[in-house]
Design a protein around this motif. Structure first.
Motif, PDB file in Angstrom:
ATOM      1  N   ASP A   1       5.849  -2.789   4.595  1.00 14.74           N
ATOM      2  CA  ASP A   1       6.020  -2.652   3.159  1.00 14.74           C
ATOM      3  C   ASP A   1       5.328  -1.370   2.708  1.00 14.74           C
ATOM      4  OD1 ASP A   1       6.197  -3.054   0.384  1.00 14.74           O
ATOM      5  OD2 ASP A   1       4.392  -4.306   0.380  1.00 14.74           O
ATOM      6  N   PRO A   2       6.051  -0.401   2.122  1.00 11.11           N
ATOM      7  CA  PRO A   2       5.418   0.870   1.747  1.00 11.11           C
ATOM      8  C   PRO A   2       4.265   0.697   0.763  1.00 11.11           C
ATOM      9  CG  PRO A   2       7.773   0.884   1.164  1.00 11.11           C
ATOM     10  CD  PRO A   2       7.463  -0.418   1.826  1.00 11.11           C
ATOM     11  N   PHE A   3       4.380  -0.283  -0.135  1.00 10.77           N
ATOM     12  CA  PHE A   3       3.298  -0.500  -1.095  1.00 10.77           C
ATOM     13  C   PHE A   3       2.070  -1.101  -0.423  1.00 10.77           C
ATOM     14  CE2 PHE A   3       7.182  -0.542  -3.671  1.00 10.77           C
ATOM     15  CZ  PHE A   3       6.889   0.556  -4.483  1.00 10.77           C
ATOM     16  N   GLY A   4       2.306  -1.969   0.566  1.00 15.64           N
ATOM     17  CA  GLY A   4       1.191  -2.524   1.325  1.00 15.64           C
ATOM     18  C   GLY A   4       0.497  -1.457   2.154  1.00 15.64           C
ATOM     19  N   VAL A   5       1.285  -0.560   2.760  1.00 16.97           N
ATOM     20  CA  VAL A   5       0.718   0.541   3.547  1.00 16.97           C
ATOM     21  C   VAL A   5      -0.099   1.470   2.645  1.00 16.97           C
ATOM     22  CG1 VAL A   5       1.263   2.564   4.972  1.00 16.97           C
ATOM     23  CG2 VAL A   5       2.518   0.427   5.301  1.00 16.97           C
ATOM     24  N   MET A   6       0.450   1.800   1.457  1.00 18.13           N
ATOM     25  CA  MET A   6      -0.288   2.668   0.529  1.00 18.13           C
ATOM     26  C   MET A   6      -1.598   2.025   0.096  1.00 18.13           C
ATOM     27  SD  MET A   6       2.564   4.589  -1.877  1.00 18.13           S
ATOM     28  CE  MET A   6       2.721   3.209  -2.946  1.00 18.13           C
ATOM     29  N   SER A   7      -1.564   0.736  -0.186  1.00 20.93           N
ATOM     30  CA  SER A   7      -2.775   0.019  -0.601  1.00 20.93           C
ATOM     31  C   SER A   7      -3.806  -0.004   0.520  1.00 20.93           C
ATOM     32  CB  SER A   7      -2.403  -1.406  -1.006  1.00 20.93           C
ATOM     33  OG  SER A   7      -3.548  -2.116  -1.394  1.00 20.93           O
ATOM     34  N   ASP A   8      -3.342  -0.259   1.747  1.00 16.00           N
ATOM     35  CA  ASP A   8      -4.237  -0.269   2.906  1.00 16.00           C
ATOM     36  C   ASP A   8      -4.846   1.119   3.132  1.00 16.00           C
ATOM     37  OD1 ASP A   8      -5.375  -1.524   5.312  1.00 16.00           O
ATOM     38  OD2 ASP A   8      -4.003  -0.178   6.391  1.00 16.00           O
ATOM     39  N   ASN A   9      -4.015   2.164   3.021  1.00 15.88           N
ATOM     40  CA  ASN A   9      -4.515   3.535   3.188  1.00 15.88           C
ATOM     41  C   ASN A   9      -5.559   3.874   2.131  1.00 15.88           C
ATOM     42  OD1 ASN A   9      -2.800   3.870   5.335  1.00 15.88           O
ATOM     43  ND2 ASN A   9      -1.371   5.216   4.282  1.00 15.88           N
ATOM     44  N   ARG A  10      -5.258   3.525   0.873  1.00 16.01           N
ATOM     45  CA  ARG A  10      -6.191   3.803  -0.230  1.00 16.01           C
ATOM     46  C   ARG A  10      -7.530   3.109   0.019  1.00 16.01           C
ATOM     47  NH1 ARG A  10      -3.411   1.950  -4.074  1.00 16.01           N
ATOM     48  NH2 ARG A  10      -2.508   3.879  -4.824  1.00 16.01           N
TER      49      ARG A  10
ATOM     50  N   ARG B   1      -0.266   7.573  -0.329  1.00 12.95           N
ATOM     51  CA  ARG B   1       1.131   7.537   0.078  1.00 12.95           C
ATOM     52  C   ARG B   1       1.179   6.842   1.445  1.00 12.95           C
ATOM     53  NH1 ARG B   1       2.013   8.424  -4.541  1.00 12.95           N
ATOM     54  NH2 ARG B   1       2.903  10.299  -5.457  1.00 12.95           N
ATOM     55  N   PRO B   2       2.337   6.352   1.867  1.00 14.68           N
ATOM     56  CA  PRO B   2       2.397   5.687   3.176  1.00 14.68           C
ATOM     57  C   PRO B   2       1.989   6.592   4.336  1.00 14.68           C
ATOM     58  CG  PRO B   2       4.364   5.168   1.903  1.00 14.68           C
ATOM     59  CD  PRO B   2       3.611   6.234   1.141  1.00 14.68           C
ATOM     60  N   GLU B   3       2.307   7.898   4.261  1.00 15.69           N
ATOM     61  CA  GLU B   3       2.030   8.799   5.381  1.00 15.69           C
ATOM     62  C   GLU B   3       0.638   9.433   5.333  1.00 15.69           C
ATOM     63  OE1 GLU B   3       3.480  11.114   1.990  1.00 15.69           O
ATOM     64  OE2 GLU B   3       4.269   9.336   2.959  1.00 15.69           O
ATOM     65  N   ALA B   4       0.002   9.511   4.156  1.00 14.24           N
ATOM     66  CA  ALA B   4      -1.315  10.140   4.031  1.00 14.24           C
ATOM     67  C   ALA B   4      -1.902   9.836   2.656  1.00 14.24           C
ATOM     68  CB  ALA B   4      -1.217  11.656   4.209  1.00 14.24           C
ATOM     69  N   VAL B   5      -3.197  10.024   2.542  1.00 12.76           N
ATOM     70  CA  VAL B   5      -3.871   9.929   1.243  1.00 12.76           C
ATOM     71  C   VAL B   5      -4.262  11.339   0.837  1.00 12.76           C
ATOM     72  CG1 VAL B   5      -5.878   9.028   0.011  1.00 12.76           C
ATOM     73  CG2 VAL B   5      -4.686   7.587   1.670  1.00 12.76           C
ATOM     74  N   HIS B   6      -3.888  11.719  -0.381  1.00 11.87           N
ATOM     75  CA  HIS B   6      -4.167  13.053  -0.907  1.00 11.87           C
ATOM     76  C   HIS B   6      -5.358  12.976  -1.845  1.00 11.87           C
ATOM     77  CE1 HIS B   6      -0.386  14.828   0.588  1.00 11.87           C
ATOM     78  NE2 HIS B   6       0.024  13.577   0.492  1.00 11.87           N
ATOM     79  N   ILE B   7      -6.317  13.872  -1.620  1.00 10.47           N
ATOM     80  CA  ILE B   7      -7.502  13.977  -2.451  1.00 10.47           C
ATOM     81  C   ILE B   7      -7.460  15.341  -3.125  1.00 10.47           C
ATOM     82  CG2 ILE B   7     -10.032  13.933  -2.484  1.00 10.47           C
ATOM     83  CD1 ILE B   7      -8.810  11.349  -1.333  1.00 10.47           C
ATOM     84  N   THR B   8      -7.588  15.375  -4.438  1.00 12.12           N
ATOM     85  CA  THR B   8      -7.635  16.645  -5.150  1.00 12.12           C
ATOM     86  C   THR B   8      -9.082  16.905  -5.535  1.00 12.12           C
ATOM     87  OG1 THR B   8      -5.425  16.246  -6.017  1.00 12.12           O
ATOM     88  CG2 THR B   8      -6.720  17.959  -7.088  1.00 12.12           C
TER      89      THR B   8
ATOM     90  N   THR C   1      -7.082  16.271   7.794  1.00 14.37           N
ATOM     91  CA  THR C   1      -8.052  15.506   8.557  1.00 14.37           C
ATOM     92  C   THR C   1      -7.624  14.045   8.569  1.00 14.37           C
ATOM     93  OG1 THR C   1     -10.432  15.132   8.877  1.00 14.37           O
ATOM     94  CG2 THR C   1      -9.636  15.118   6.591  1.00 14.37           C
ATOM     95  N   GLN C   2      -8.504  13.171   9.008  1.00 17.90           N
ATOM     96  CA  GLN C   2      -8.185  11.743   9.063  1.00 17.90           C
ATOM     97  C   GLN C   2      -9.468  10.933   9.008  1.00 17.90           C
ATOM     98  OE1 GLN C   2      -6.081  11.431  12.743  1.00 17.90           O
ATOM     99  NE2 GLN C   2      -7.892  11.600  13.996  1.00 17.90           N
ATOM    100  N   THR C   3      -9.307   9.645   8.730  1.00 16.68           N
ATOM    101  CA  THR C   3     -10.454   8.750   8.729  1.00 16.68           C
ATOM    102  C   THR C   3     -10.945   8.577  10.168  1.00 16.68           C
ATOM    103  OG1 THR C   3      -9.056   6.781   9.017  1.00 16.68           O
ATOM    104  CG2 THR C   3      -9.626   7.410   6.746  1.00 16.68           C
ATOM    105  N   PRO C   4     -12.191   8.170  10.319  1.00 15.34           N
ATOM    106  CA  PRO C   4     -12.617   7.767  11.665  1.00 15.34           C
ATOM    107  C   PRO C   4     -11.747   6.595  12.138  1.00 15.34           C
ATOM    108  CG  PRO C   4     -14.508   8.070  10.223  1.00 15.34           C
ATOM    109  CD  PRO C   4     -13.288   8.139   9.357  1.00 15.34           C
ATOM    110  N   VAL C   5     -11.706   6.373  13.427  1.00 12.58           N
ATOM    111  CA  VAL C   5     -10.894   5.295  13.998  1.00 12.58           C
ATOM    112  C   VAL C   5     -11.385   3.953  13.456  1.00 12.58           C
ATOM    113  CG1 VAL C   5     -10.192   4.159  16.139  1.00 12.58           C
ATOM    114  CG2 VAL C   5     -10.435   6.642  16.064  1.00 12.58           C
ATOM    115  N   ARG C   6     -10.435   3.150  12.989  1.00 14.36           N
ATOM    116  CA  ARG C   6     -10.754   1.836  12.419  1.00 14.36           C
ATOM    117  C   ARG C   6     -10.822   0.787  13.520  1.00 14.36           C
ATOM    118  NH1 ARG C   6      -6.868   1.211   7.281  1.00 14.36           N
ATOM    119  NH2 ARG C   6      -5.236   1.561   8.813  1.00 14.36           N
TER     120      ARG C   6
END
Length: 128
Positions: free
Chosen positions: A12-21, A41-48, A82-87
């Motif tokens: 679910d794209p919304f579930g993936v976005m929520s999990d990423n956030r 977003r499902p593919e990445a989290v953008h920080i401004t 970049t990316q988060t540390p391994v979960r």
């Protein structure tokens, strides 16, 4: 009666976005990183970010690669990939930290994309 394998539902794209956030927000809070704006977003989290020095804090904490966009109207967008540390489940979340940089602004050499770095001068011979 025979059992047929059931294909799992697509993510679910919304579930993936929520999990990423949640994953990125937890990491930001743990590391104390600045993040005035977060867009998941499902593919990445953008920080401004508001300042190029904040990008330096992100680079120091997580590493990654900085890419500079084209200059328009005297500024360009610099993005740390970049990316988060391994979960715990072995996954990571891709992060894109963005900051506008005005042309001519001082930027740490470590943040400059590889092609933009000044070559280190060779030591000169000293004659007495």
């Amino acid at each position: 009666m025979s059992a047929q394998p059931i294909e799992p539902n697509p993510p679910d794209p919304f579930g993936v976005m929520s999990d990423n956030r949640l994953a990125v927000r937890t990491m930001i809070d743990r590391l104390g990183l600045p993040a005035p704006t977060i867009v998941a977003r499902p593919e990445a989290v953008h920080i401004t970010l508001a300042d190029v020095d904040d990008l330096g804090r992100w680079m120091h904490a997580l590493g990654g690669e900085v890419r500079r966009g084209i200059e328009i109207s005297g500024a360009s967008l610099w993005t740390l990939h970049t990316q988060t540390p391994v979960r715990a489940d072995g996954s990571t979340v891709q992060i894109r930290a963005h900051v506008p940089v005005v042309s001519g602004e001082d930027v740490l050499a470590e943040l400059r994309p590889v092609g933009d770095r000044e070559p280190t001068p060779a030591p000169s011979a000293v004659t007495l």
